[in-house]
Enzyme design. Structure first.
Site, short mmCIF file in Angstrom:
data_model
loop_
_atom_site.label_atom_id
_atom_site.label_comp_id
_atom_site.label_asym_id
_atom_site.label_seq_id
_atom_site.Cartn_x
_atom_site.Cartn_y
_atom_site.Cartn_z
N LYS A 103 54.49 -31.87 -85.25
CA LYS A 103 54.54 -30.99 -86.43
C LYS A 103 54.32 -31.76 -87.74
CE LYS A 103 56.75 -27.25 -84.15
NZ LYS A 103 57.39 -27.59 -82.88
C1 LIG Z 1 57.17 -26.95 -81.71
C2 LIG Z 1 57.05 -27.73 -80.47
C3 LIG Z 1 56.36 -27.22 -79.35
C4 LIG Z 1 55.77 -25.84 -79.33
O1 LIG Z 1 54.72 -25.69 -80.24
P1 LIG Z 1 54.21 -24.22 -80.65
O2 LIG Z 1 53.19 -24.45 -81.70
O3 LIG Z 1 55.42 -23.50 -81.17
O4 LIG Z 1 53.69 -23.59 -79.42
C5 LIG Z 1 56.24 -28.05 -78.24
N1 LIG Z 1 56.79 -29.28 -78.20
C6 LIG Z 1 57.46 -29.78 -79.25
C7 LIG Z 1 58.05 -31.13 -79.13
C8 LIG Z 1 57.62 -29.03 -80.41
O5 LIG Z 1 58.28 -29.54 -81.45
#
Ligand SMILES: *Cc1c(COP(=O)(O)O)cnc(C)c1O
Length: 460
Positions: free
Chosen positions: A111
């Site tokens: 993210k």
């Molecule tokens: C947020 C997240 C996901 C899921 O991603 P999405 O975009 O919500 O599908 C998967 N793995 C980790 C480690 C995350 O932080």
């Protein structure tokens, strides 16, 4: 580029609107009015670029009315200057599978890649504005830390993060709650992630409240995040595609990261299958395998960032499948809200052209971490293990890239359960254990949350 809402495609919006609002007033999600794929020649030219150059080329057409290309180039390079690898992401081998490591940013999950950029988009925008912005965001654990790191200390904005109390790992929590900057506010909601997400949506939909505080959002429905995430699909393809289409296995919760892969495909990237990998909160696996889109109760798992049953970004895919008809999409969304929606066969066949899916339960996830460690002496985080396991279960390991979404040290309990080892934080982040935490526990009550936000704003 012009944008529309999935629930009303007659009004047009600029990137600035889309980016600052996150969600359209009619409750729909913003999508580009039309998308022009890159030609073969253009793809060829992109293929030799480094990550930052590639990011600027891919992102610019989506926001060419927001800043100039030169400004974007310098914003990208500023955003990724604090990553711990040379080229933002890294690709490694795991037998037949390739792993795309996306966790080398400041808060150890993918993210950061979108959020660092967004933080600088805000700064750029607020340079020309007087009015202070309040960003409110719900997190299942990783978005919050990434948002805070990207926004802390920035002028003219506050950031409020709602996380589900006691349902995220201590490392995840600490990465959010140890900050001393006065514009950072952490709220632990007594509920699960979907409750947090609903509270944020409710605050947005309360026009009076949201305009009175100049509210903005950076959840994974924010189009700017999706675009920023499409970049690494291109990067991976150009490094390992060899002219063959690649499949991508993506651990999925809110359907954001995998939708970014779908966007890359729409932009002309030769992608074969997008594998939706879920934990036992498997609404998306049920949906894609047999059309069952009924919400069940969210269960806690060892992959907490995917403990979600409302996969917000799925609306964008449905809009496409419904031939970009926003009235029909609106109808579908109200059925989903009443939990009475089933995807019909022709739509499902359309979806299956691009997507396939699998689910790993708790035990399978732990076993997968163990197996990978035994075979390759590598430690993967549990979300990544779900991505790997899904590709294996489907027998799609050839020409397949698994998105590795977090550093294993963020989920020490799962790692300990699997291989009886603790995974250490990178040295540069060890300080999070020494600092004091600051957060407010609030019940799942919209009025209490609003009061807290308003009070906090009035104090600073
Ligand atoms: C947020 C997240 C996901 C899921 O991603 P999405 O975009 O919500 O599908 C998967 N793995 C980790 C480690 C995350 O932080």
């Amino acid at each position: 580029m012009e944008y529309i809402s999935t629930r009303n495609n007659s009004d047009h919006f600029s990137f600035k609107n889309v980016f600052l609002k996150g969600l359209a007033d009619d409750g729909g999600l913003f999508v580009p009015k039309s998308i022009k794929p890159f030609s073969k020649d253009e793809l060829n030219k992109l293929s030799s670029l480094n990550y930052n150059e590639l990011a600027a080329e891919i992102i610019f057409p989506f926001m060419n009315d927001f800043m100039t290309k030169e400004e974007l180039i310098s914003t990208v390079s500023k955003s990724y200057s604090n990553f711990r690898t040379e080229d933002v992401v890294k690709i490694s081998d795991l037998g037949n599978l390739k792993v795309l490591e996306l966790y080398h940013g400041p808060t150890l999950a993918f993210k950061d890649i979108a959020m660092q950029l967004i933080g600088n988009f805000y700064q750029y925008h607020l340079g020309n504005e007087q009015k202070k912005i309040n960003i409110i965001v719900a997190t299942s654990g990783d978005t919050g830390a990434a948002a805070i790191d990207a926004l802390k200390g920035k002028k003219n904005l506050n950031v409020f993060v709602l996380h589900p109390n006691n349902r995220i790992s201590p490392v995840q929590r600490r990465l959010m709650t140890i900050h001393e900057e006065k514009n950072v506010f952490n709220i632990a909601i007594e509920g699960n992630f979907d409750d947090c997400q609903n509270l944020v949506k409710e605050m947005f939909n309360d026009e009076k409240f949201s305009s009175s505080i100049n509210m903005s959002g950076v959840n994974s429905i924010n189009w700017a995040r999706i675009v920023a995430q499409a970049v690494y699909y291109f990067y991976a393809y150009f490094r390992i595609g060899n002219g063959q289409p690649l499949s991508f296995s993506v651990p999925t919760g809110n359907f954001g990261d995998i939708y970014a892969g779908y966007l890359a495909k729409k932009l002309g990237l030769p992608i074969d299958k997008l594998i939706v990998a879920t934990n036992k909160n498997d609404i998306l696996h049920r949906a894609i395998s047999d059309g069952d889109y009924t919400q069940k109760k969210v269960e806690e798992t060892n992959t907490p960032s995917m403990d979600i049953q409302i996969a917000s970004n799925f609306e964008r895919l449905l809009y496409d499948v419904k031939d970009c008809n926003s009235d029909v999409t609106k109808d579908v969304m109200s059925k989903i809200k009443n939990n009475t929606y089933k995807i019909d066969n022709s739509d499902l066949n359309e979806i299956k052209k691009n997507f396939t899916s699998e689910m790993l339960d708790e035990n399978e996830t732990i076993q997968m971490i163990k197996e990978i460690n035994r075979e390759f002496q590598v430690v993967v985080d549990p979300h990544t293990a779900v991505g790997i396991g899904a590709a294996k279960k489907l027998g799609l390991e050839q020409n397949c890239v698994v998105l590795s979404t977090a550093h294993p040290c963020k989920f020490p309990k799962a790692i300990e359960d699997a291989i009886s080892k603790t995974e250490e934080l990178p040295d540069s982040l060890k300080y999070v254990y020494d600092r004091e935490e600051k957060f407010e526990v609030i019940s799942n009550d919209i009025n209490k949350v609003k009061d807290y936000v308003i009070n906090s704003i009035s104090k600073i």
